[in-house]
Design an enzyme around this catalytic site. Sequence first.
Site, PDB file in Angstrom:
ATOM      1  NE  ARG A   1      -3.500  -0.136   2.780  1.00 14.07           N
ATOM      2  CZ  ARG A   1      -4.032  -0.540   3.951  1.00 14.07           C
ATOM      3  NH1 ARG A   1      -3.772   0.127   5.063  1.00 14.07           N
ATOM      4  NH2 ARG A   1      -4.799  -1.598   4.002  1.00 14.07           N
TER       5      ARG A   1
ATOM      6  NE  ARG B   1      -2.080   2.325   9.548  1.00 14.51           N
ATOM      7  CZ  ARG B   1      -2.850   1.265   9.303  1.00 14.51           C
ATOM      8  NH1 ARG B   1      -3.634   1.233   8.249  1.00 14.51           N
ATOM      9  NH2 ARG B   1      -2.850   0.243  10.128  1.00 14.51           N
TER      10      ARG B   1
ATOM     11  CE  LYS C   1      -5.663  -0.409  11.592  1.00 16.06           C
ATOM     12  NZ  LYS C   1      -6.560  -1.124  10.678  1.00 16.06           N
TER      13      LYS C   1
ATOM     14  CE  LYS D   1      -7.130   3.560   9.366  1.00 17.32           C
ATOM     15  NZ  LYS D   1      -8.172   2.637   8.895  1.00 17.32           N
TER      16      LYS D   1
ATOM     17  CB  CYS E   1     -13.712  -3.921   2.536  1.00 15.80           C
ATOM     18  SG  CYS E   1     -14.319  -5.558   2.963  1.00 15.80           S
TER      19      CYS E   1
ATOM     20  CB  CYS F   1      -8.994  -9.431   3.477  1.00 11.55           C
ATOM     21  SG  CYS F   1      -9.003  -8.895   5.194  1.00 11.55           S
TER      22      CYS F   1
ATOM     23  CB  CYS G   1     -14.586  -9.142   8.885  1.00  8.35           C
ATOM     24  SG  CYS G   1     -13.328  -7.873   9.133  1.00  8.35           S
TER      25      CYS G   1
ATOM     26  CB  CYS H   1     -11.844  -1.958   5.351  1.00  8.60           C
ATOM     27  SG  CYS H   1     -10.774  -2.780   6.539  1.00  8.60           S
TER      28      CYS H   1
HETATM   29 FE1  SRM Z   1      -8.742  -1.808   6.775  1.00  7.73          FE
HETATM   30  C1  SRM Z   1      -7.297  -4.343   8.475  1.00  7.73           C
HETATM   31  C2  SRM Z   1      -8.029  -3.289   3.869  1.00  7.73           C
HETATM   32  C3  SRM Z   1      -9.524   1.055   5.165  1.00  7.73           C
HETATM   33  C4  SRM Z   1     -10.319  -0.699   9.594  1.00  7.73           C
HETATM   34  N1  SRM Z   1      -7.770  -3.500   6.273  1.00  7.73           N
HETATM   35  C5  SRM Z   1      -7.199  -4.392   7.117  1.00  7.73           C
HETATM   36  C6  SRM Z   1      -6.369  -5.432   6.351  1.00  7.73           C
HETATM   37  C7  SRM Z   1      -4.978  -4.923   6.237  1.00  7.73           C
HETATM   38  C8  SRM Z   1      -6.454  -6.868   6.891  1.00  7.73           C
HETATM   39  C9  SRM Z   1      -5.400  -7.326   7.848  1.00  7.73           C
HETATM   40  O1  SRM Z   1      -5.138  -6.645   8.852  1.00  7.73           O
HETATM   41  O2  SRM Z   1      -4.878  -8.410   7.624  1.00  7.73           O
HETATM   42  C10 SRM Z   1      -7.112  -5.371   4.987  1.00  7.73           C
HETATM   43  C11 SRM Z   1      -6.310  -5.811   3.771  1.00  7.73           C
HETATM   44  C12 SRM Z   1      -7.229  -6.401   2.732  1.00  7.73           C
HETATM   45  C13 SRM Z   1      -6.572  -6.647   1.446  1.00  7.73           C
HETATM   46  O3  SRM Z   1      -6.516  -7.817   1.029  1.00  7.73           O
HETATM   47  O4  SRM Z   1      -6.130  -5.701   0.804  1.00  7.73           O
HETATM   48  C14 SRM Z   1      -7.655  -3.972   5.004  1.00  7.73           C
HETATM   49  N2  SRM Z   1      -8.657  -1.201   4.882  1.00  7.73           N
HETATM   50  C15 SRM Z   1      -8.416  -1.989   3.804  1.00  7.73           C
HETATM   51  C16 SRM Z   1      -8.704  -1.273   2.508  1.00  7.73           C
HETATM   52  C17 SRM Z   1      -7.793  -1.671   1.369  1.00  7.73           C
HETATM   53  C18 SRM Z   1     -10.177  -1.511   2.152  1.00  7.73           C
HETATM   54  C19 SRM Z   1     -10.595  -1.125   0.764  1.00  7.73           C
HETATM   55  O5  SRM Z   1     -11.329  -1.926   0.191  1.00  7.73           O
HETATM   56  O6  SRM Z   1     -10.248  -0.057   0.287  1.00  7.73           O
HETATM   57  C20 SRM Z   1      -8.568   0.189   2.985  1.00  7.73           C
HETATM   58  C21 SRM Z   1      -7.162   0.707   2.881  1.00  7.73           C
HETATM   59  C22 SRM Z   1      -7.085   2.121   3.312  1.00  7.73           C
HETATM   60  C23 SRM Z   1      -5.749   2.779   3.085  1.00  7.73           C
HETATM   61  O7  SRM Z   1      -5.439   3.079   1.944  1.00  7.73           O
HETATM   62  O8  SRM Z   1      -5.054   3.045   4.070  1.00  7.73           O
HETATM   63  C24 SRM Z   1      -8.936   0.039   4.461  1.00  7.73           C
HETATM   64  N3  SRM Z   1      -9.665  -0.085   7.319  1.00  7.73           N
HETATM   65  C25 SRM Z   1     -10.002   0.929   6.458  1.00  7.73           C
HETATM   66  C26 SRM Z   1     -10.946   1.812   7.089  1.00  7.73           C
HETATM   67  C27 SRM Z   1     -11.603   3.021   6.447  1.00  7.73           C
HETATM   68  C28 SRM Z   1     -10.831   4.290   6.688  1.00  7.73           C
HETATM   69  O9  SRM Z   1      -9.757   4.273   7.278  1.00  7.73           O
HETATM   70  O10 SRM Z   1     -11.337   5.337   6.287  1.00  7.73           O
HETATM   71  C29 SRM Z   1     -11.173   1.296   8.358  1.00  7.73           C
HETATM   72  C30 SRM Z   1     -12.188   1.852   9.386  1.00  7.73           C
HETATM   73  C31 SRM Z   1     -11.719   3.079  10.052  1.00  7.73           C
HETATM   74  C32 SRM Z   1     -10.916   2.731  11.278  1.00  7.73           C
HETATM   75  O11 SRM Z   1      -9.720   2.503  11.150  1.00  7.73           O
HETATM   76  O12 SRM Z   1     -11.505   2.661  12.355  1.00  7.73           O
HETATM   77  C33 SRM Z   1     -10.366   0.110   8.485  1.00  7.73           C
HETATM   78  N4  SRM Z   1      -8.756  -2.394   8.716  1.00  7.73           N
HETATM   79  C34 SRM Z   1      -9.523  -1.833   9.705  1.00  7.73           C
HETATM   80  C35 SRM Z   1      -9.375  -2.620  10.897  1.00  7.73           C
HETATM   81  C36 SRM Z   1     -10.080  -2.357  12.253  1.00  7.73           C
HETATM   82  C37 SRM Z   1      -9.307  -1.416  13.090  1.00  7.73           C
HETATM   83  C38 SRM Z   1      -9.886  -1.285  14.472  1.00  7.73           C
HETATM   84  O13 SRM Z   1      -9.808  -0.209  15.037  1.00  7.73           O
HETATM   85  O14 SRM Z   1     -10.387  -2.257  15.013  1.00  7.73           O
HETATM   86  C39 SRM Z   1      -8.509  -3.685  10.580  1.00  7.73           C
HETATM   87  C40 SRM Z   1      -8.039  -4.815  11.506  1.00  7.73           C
HETATM   88  C41 SRM Z   1      -6.942  -4.410  12.415  1.00  7.73           C
HETATM   89  O15 SRM Z   1      -6.402  -3.314  12.334  1.00  7.73           O
HETATM   90  O16 SRM Z   1      -6.640  -5.234  13.268  1.00  7.73           O
HETATM   91  C42 SRM Z   1      -8.149  -3.515   9.197  1.00  7.73           C
HETATM   92 FE1  SF4 Z   2     -10.728  -7.433   5.408  1.00  3.26          FE
HETATM   93 FE2  SF4 Z   2     -12.616  -6.993   7.181  1.00  3.26          FE
HETATM   94 FE3  SF4 Z   2     -11.252  -4.955   6.183  1.00  3.26          FE
HETATM   95 FE4  SF4 Z   2     -12.954  -6.196   4.670  1.00  3.26          FE
HETATM   96  S1  SF4 Z   2     -13.484  -5.065   6.533  1.00  3.26           S
HETATM   97  S2  SF4 Z   2     -10.859  -5.671   4.079  1.00  3.26           S
HETATM   98  S3  SF4 Z   2     -12.817  -8.277   5.360  1.00  3.26           S
HETATM   99  S4  SF4 Z   2     -10.415  -6.542   7.448  1.00  3.26           S
END
Ligand code: SRM
Ligand code: SF4
Length: 559
Positions: free
Chosen positions: A78, A147, A210, A212, A431, A437, A476, A480
């Site tokens: 990324r 980030r 993290k 943001k 997502c 993922c 899940c 995201c």
């Molecule tokens: Fe996310 C984890 C994809 C935006 C909350 N996110 C992941 C991971 C890296 C899975 C992992 O930890 O193994 C995913 C990778 C999937 C893949 O195969 O690519 C993943 N997140 C994404 C993306 C690519 C979704 C998308 O379809 O665009 C987004 C990448 C953003 C970027 O460019 O930086 C993405 N993730 C978000 C957002 C939305 C936002 O930030 O505006 C959130 C919710 C906002 C937040 O952070 O509260 C988000 N991602 C999470 C979480 C839950 C964090 C938490 O506080 O509990 C995880 C899991 C974790 O961190 O343990 C996670």
């Molecule tokens: Fe993966 Fe869950 Fe984020 Fe979707 S919402 S990309 S399933 S960690």
Amino acid sequence: MSSKVDAAQLSAVEVVKQNSDYLRGTIAESLLDPLTGSIPESDGVLTKFHGTYQQDDRDLRAERTRQKLEPAYSFMIRARISGGVLSPQQWLQLDQLARDHANDAIRVTTRQTFQFHGVVKRDLKKTMQRINEMMLTTLAACGDVNRNVMCTPLAEVSDVHAQALETSEALSDRLLPHTGAYHEIWLDGKRVTPADDEEPVYGPTYLPRKFKIAVAIPPWNDVDVFAHDVGFIAIERNGKLTGYNVTAGGGMGATHGDPATYPRLGTVLGFCGVDQAVAVAEQIMCVQRDYGDRSERKHARLKYTIDDRGVDWFKGEVEARLGFTLGAAEPFQFRHNGDRFGWQQDPEGLWHLTLFIPGGRIIDRGETRLLTGLRELARVHSGEFRFTPNQNLIVARVAEADKAAIEALAERHGIDAGGRLKPFQRDAMACVALPTCGLAMAEAERYLPDFLTALGERLERHGLADEPLNVRITGCPNGCARPYVAEIALVGKAPGRYNLMLGGNRVGDRLTTLYRENLSESQILDTLDELLGRYAEHRQGTEGFGDYLVRTELRDSTP
Ligand code: SRM
Ligand code: SF4
């Protein structure tokens, strides 16, 4: 009171960070191990800070196990691009990289940047190097750091917008880690002295989780400002940016069945001047660095620190560190949290075309040849490309004389500027989820088209096909695609099963409520069919679906 936990209580990730020598671990050695396509778990924790995740193809897991092979490991990479801006030259390099190492695809994310999937270990370092040759970095795209900073992407539509983009870049620069590990591991840099690694803002173990930041420019809330740890809402008076309302404590992630985890909207703390914004963000981050929970990662986001200690305590602590108090929040109003499709013109007369990217995936598929089309476009375009916060792409800074050629190229490759779609289709997000993922419990990106087709039939039946509607799917509960601020959200529970969350709105300032748990796809459609029928009959004026539900069906369940 300080959050210092004794060493025995630190989470495993904290221990890895502590022993990592500023994010080095044994990454360099692990990359050279030819016997496996993977890296050890502890290095996997650290590579996230460098912008890359180890994954495996989950579609192939069972078959690989049957054949006694190790999982089909590869890496997601990324980039960190504040405001999401790329030149056409960078686009051509990106496109070439996608074709060389990343399955012929570029994934636009929900945070205004791109990801590559499927990069195998032996190609990882050279892919990172080529990204750096594009004058981009992947450092701090993931990991327990600040980030990619988001900013409403049509940034020059007024002077206010241009200043807001500058703020987001300044935030991004100030909060970038200093460690030399990135240069050593990926770019063959030499370590000069250990003192060079010192992290003046983060310290040696970085943040508990993290972090943001987003900058929103009303009336547009395309960045979903309330979903972020820190948000800046631009306040404009008489055409001038006077400063920002500051929000803190937003976040989407939750865990099924664990009420101690929950999505939360950022709280408006007050107002700061334009030149105070970086200091405000830094001090909020430092309070979280010092007080965030380092023993339980599920409880380590800023939102829990604020809820545990109270908003008043938190604001007081931030202000004490700043040495000034925030002003009273200024009035503001958001109108929409989606992208603005089609052409927009700025005061200089330049044009900006927002293109729809289905599921955020830039790939050639059937008639829609996005990868090829955008390559062709980059060859003739002299302005910029911009990723949006909703997984779409803007062809920015187009001269009047070039508009027709850009449109014709998009048309020829089946690329839509949103005009062929209904509002509920173009505003929908999903997502990534399966197959890459590791946390996905259900499909999201791959299910979205079928779900939208089926939903479209129901909307048509009730005369609602042209209504705006904010639909989001995640595989899940991590959130995201920011589902907990959508009008209709499907949150994956198990293959083919989702929690149905309802009652967000179209401006992103109200959370959804859990309406029904663990529904199959057909149960979801039947449930929505009934609700949409009642909505069509009983809504008041132009009342949105989410607003209608909150007034009626969800009346007793919304706080
Ligand atoms: Fe996310 C984890 C994809 C935006 C909350 N996110 C992941 C991971 C890296 C899975 C992992 O930890 O193994 C995913 C990778 C999937 C893949 O195969 O690519 C993943 N997140 C994404 C993306 C690519 C979704 C998308 O379809 O665009 C987004 C990448 C953003 C970027 O460019 O930086 C993405 N993730 C978000 C957002 C939305 C936002 O930030 O505006 C959130 C919710 C906002 C937040 O952070 O509260 C988000 N991602 C999470 C979480 C839950 C964090 C938490 O506080 O509990 C995880 C899991 C974790 O961190 O343990 C996670
Ligand atoms: Fe993966 Fe869950 Fe984020 Fe979707 S919402 S990309 S399933 S960690």
